[in-house]
Scaffold this motif. Structure first.
Motif, short mmCIF file in Angstrom:
data_model
loop_
_atom_site.label_atom_id
_atom_site.label_comp_id
_atom_site.label_asym_id
_atom_site.label_seq_id
_atom_site.Cartn_x
_atom_site.Cartn_y
_atom_site.Cartn_z
N PRO A 247 -4.66 -0.71 2.73
CA PRO A 247 -3.56 -0.97 3.67
C PRO A 247 -2.23 -1.23 2.98
CG PRO A 247 -4.99 -2.89 3.49
CD PRO A 247 -5.68 -1.78 2.75
N GLU A 248 -2.25 -1.49 1.66
CA GLU A 248 -1.00 -1.72 0.94
C GLU A 248 -0.29 -0.42 0.56
OE1 GLU A 248 -4.28 -1.61 -2.18
OE2 GLU A 248 -4.01 -2.16 -0.10
N THR A 249 -0.86 0.72 0.96
CA THR A 249 -0.28 2.02 0.66
C THR A 249 1.14 2.13 1.21
OG1 THR A 249 -2.46 3.06 0.70
CG2 THR A 249 -0.57 4.51 0.97
N ILE A 250 2.03 2.67 0.39
CA ILE A 250 3.43 2.87 0.77
C ILE A 250 3.64 4.34 1.09
CG2 ILE A 250 5.83 2.65 0.02
CD1 ILE A 250 4.74 0.56 -2.06
N PHE A 251 4.07 4.64 2.30
CA PHE A 251 4.29 6.01 2.72
C PHE A 251 5.77 6.39 2.58
CE2 PHE A 251 0.24 5.41 4.72
CZ PHE A 251 -0.33 6.68 4.77
N HIS A 252 6.00 7.49 1.89
CA HIS A 252 7.31 8.12 1.98
C HIS A 252 7.38 8.84 3.33
CE1 HIS A 252 8.47 7.26 -2.10
NE2 HIS A 252 7.42 7.88 -2.60
N PRO A 253 8.58 9.18 3.80
CA PRO A 253 8.65 9.99 5.02
C PRO A 253 7.82 11.27 4.88
CG PRO A 253 10.82 9.16 4.46
CD PRO A 253 9.92 8.79 3.31
N VAL A 254 7.11 11.61 5.94
CA VAL A 254 6.27 12.81 5.96
C VAL A 254 7.16 14.01 6.29
CG1 VAL A 254 4.35 13.97 7.10
CG2 VAL A 254 4.24 11.51 6.63
N VAL A 255 6.98 15.10 5.56
CA VAL A 255 7.79 16.29 5.76
C VAL A 255 6.90 17.41 6.29
CG1 VAL A 255 9.28 18.01 4.66
CG2 VAL A 255 9.34 15.63 3.89
N VAL A 256 7.36 18.09 7.33
CA VAL A 256 6.65 19.25 7.86
C VAL A 256 7.57 20.45 7.71
CG1 VAL A 256 5.36 20.23 9.80
CG2 VAL A 256 5.51 17.75 9.54
N GLU A 257 7.13 21.45 6.99
CA GLU A 257 7.91 22.68 6.83
C GLU A 257 6.99 23.81 6.40
OE1 GLU A 257 10.89 22.41 3.81
OE2 GLU A 257 9.58 21.39 2.39
N GLY A 258 7.35 25.01 6.80
CA GLY A 258 6.59 26.19 6.42
C GLY A 258 5.15 26.15 6.86
N GLY A 259 4.84 25.40 7.92
CA GLY A 259 3.47 25.33 8.42
C GLY A 259 2.61 24.26 7.77
N TYR A 260 3.17 23.47 6.85
CA TYR A 260 2.42 22.44 6.13
C TYR A 260 2.95 21.04 6.43
CZ TYR A 260 -0.14 25.73 3.15
OH TYR A 260 -0.98 26.70 2.69
N ILE A 261 2.06 20.07 6.41
CA ILE A 261 2.41 18.66 6.47
C ILE A 261 2.34 18.12 5.05
CG2 ILE A 261 1.79 16.39 7.39
CD1 ILE A 261 0.30 17.89 9.65
N LEU A 262 3.48 17.68 4.51
CA LEU A 262 3.55 17.15 3.15
C LEU A 262 3.50 15.63 3.20
CD1 LEU A 262 4.08 17.63 0.08
CD2 LEU A 262 6.51 17.40 0.60
N ILE A 263 2.49 15.05 2.56
CA ILE A 263 2.29 13.60 2.56
C ILE A 263 2.44 13.08 1.13
CG2 ILE A 263 0.66 11.72 3.02
CD1 ILE A 263 -0.54 13.47 5.20
N SER A 264 3.30 12.09 0.94
CA SER A 264 3.55 11.49 -0.36
C SER A 264 3.44 9.97 -0.21
CB SER A 264 4.95 11.87 -0.86
OG SER A 264 5.26 11.20 -2.06
N VAL A 265 2.56 9.37 -1.02
CA VAL A 265 2.32 7.93 -0.90
C VAL A 265 2.25 7.29 -2.28
CG1 VAL A 265 1.07 8.17 1.28
CG2 VAL A 265 -0.20 8.17 -0.87
N LEU A 266 2.44 5.97 -2.30
CA LEU A 266 2.29 5.17 -3.51
C LEU A 266 1.24 4.10 -3.25
CD1 LEU A 266 6.08 4.49 -4.25
CD2 LEU A 266 4.68 6.35 -5.15
N SER A 267 0.44 3.79 -4.28
CA SER A 267 -0.56 2.73 -4.12
C SER A 267 -0.75 1.98 -5.44
CB SER A 267 -1.90 3.32 -3.68
OG SER A 267 -2.90 2.31 -3.65
N PRO A 268 -0.82 0.64 -5.39
CA PRO A 268 -1.11 -0.15 -6.59
C PRO A 268 -2.61 -0.32 -6.81
CG PRO A 268 -0.58 -1.62 -4.80
CD PRO A 268 -0.46 -0.22 -4.24
N ASN A 269 -3.43 0.14 -5.87
CA ASN A 269 -4.87 -0.09 -5.90
C ASN A 269 -5.52 0.76 -7.00
OD1 ASN A 269 -7.58 -0.42 -5.44
ND2 ASN A 269 -7.47 -0.11 -3.23
N PRO A 270 -6.07 0.16 -8.06
CA PRO A 270 -6.66 0.96 -9.15
C PRO A 270 -7.90 1.71 -8.72
CG PRO A 270 -7.11 -1.38 -9.47
CD PRO A 270 -6.15 -1.29 -8.33
N ALA A 271 -8.56 1.27 -7.65
CA ALA A 271 -9.75 1.98 -7.18
C ALA A 271 -9.38 3.21 -6.36
CB ALA A 271 -10.61 1.04 -6.32
#
Length: 233
Positions: free
Chosen positions: A109-133
């Motif tokens: 749940p501590e995941t940090i989401f960048h804004p999601v981008v949709v273009e060219g038919g794809y959903i681009l998801i970019s996130v950051l996480s401190p969780n080593p697992a």
């Protein structure tokens, strides 16, 4: 691995309206700012920004978009964009699988989401996480996705330490962007660990290319870095 790990991937679904719309209108880009009331809660609202001319986006918003997602609140607009707020899930794909919830279950749940981008038919998801697992869970997720969806419907773009300061300094200029990305992902996934955490075959599966292609890119990147190091020394 210490610090934040960055995960970037994109998915495509013929059933997702935003994928359909950007596939049919390649000049359009859609940005989603996901809103959650709490860390463990699902996404309840989203700010949707359509980067498109007024005629194209108005036709979409008042037609397909309104029919699929219901009412929305217009936040602001001009000739080049419109931002609206909606109160429904809009990223569902593959029989109501939610990539946002899948990501949260993988990385925590501590995941940090960048804004999601949709273009060219794809959903681009970019996130950051401190969780080593999270890295192990993400590797398993990547293998699973390769098995259940067509190869072009899921693309892993980047896994590695989040180091924006290195990007600003322009490190790795001796490598092509693709070589640098493959090398960074191989490091993040444990290919250079002793013992290795993943095999060359597993790297190839994650990248969605042949074993020979991955080996060639890594070898070329390694040779370039070694030559550069020796010359600098």
């Amino acid at each position: 691995m210490s610090g934040l790990t960055e995960y970037v991937f994109k998915i495509r679904s013929d059933d997702n309206l935003l994928c359909q719309f950007t596939q049919e209108n390649p000049q359009v880009r859609i940005i989603l700012n996901l809103l959650r009331p709490a860390a463990a809660a699902p996404v309840e609202k989203a700010i949707v920004t359509l980067l498109a001319d007024k005629q194209t986006r108005t036709r979409f918003l008042t037609g397909q978009f309104a029919r699929r997602y219901g009412s929305f609140e217009m936040l602001s607009e001009n000739d080049d964009y419109a931002s609206v707020e909606i109160s429904t899930a809009i990223l569902q794909y593959y029989v109501k699988h939610d990539p946002i919830q899948l990501t949260l279950r993988m990385l925590g749940p501590e995941t940090i989401f960048h804004p999601v981008v949709v273009e060219g038919g794809y959903i681009l998801i970019s996130v950051l996480s401190p969780n080593p697992a999270g890295l192990t869970a993400f590797n398993e997720f990547t293998k699973h996705m390769r098995q259940v969806v067509p190869a072009d419907d899921f693309k892993l773009l980047h896994v590695g330490p989040y180091q924006p300061e290195l990007r600003l300094r322009g490190r790795g200029k001796s490598l092509t962007p693709r070589q640098l990305e493959v090398l960074k992902m191989a490091i993040a996934m444990g290919y250079y660990n002793d013992p290795r955490a993943v095999t060359l075959d597993e790297l190839a599966t994650a990248f969605g290319v042949s074993k020979a292609a991955v080996h060639k890119r890594l070898q070329t990147a390694e040779n370039s870095l070694i030559r550069g190091y020796v010359q600098d020394s």
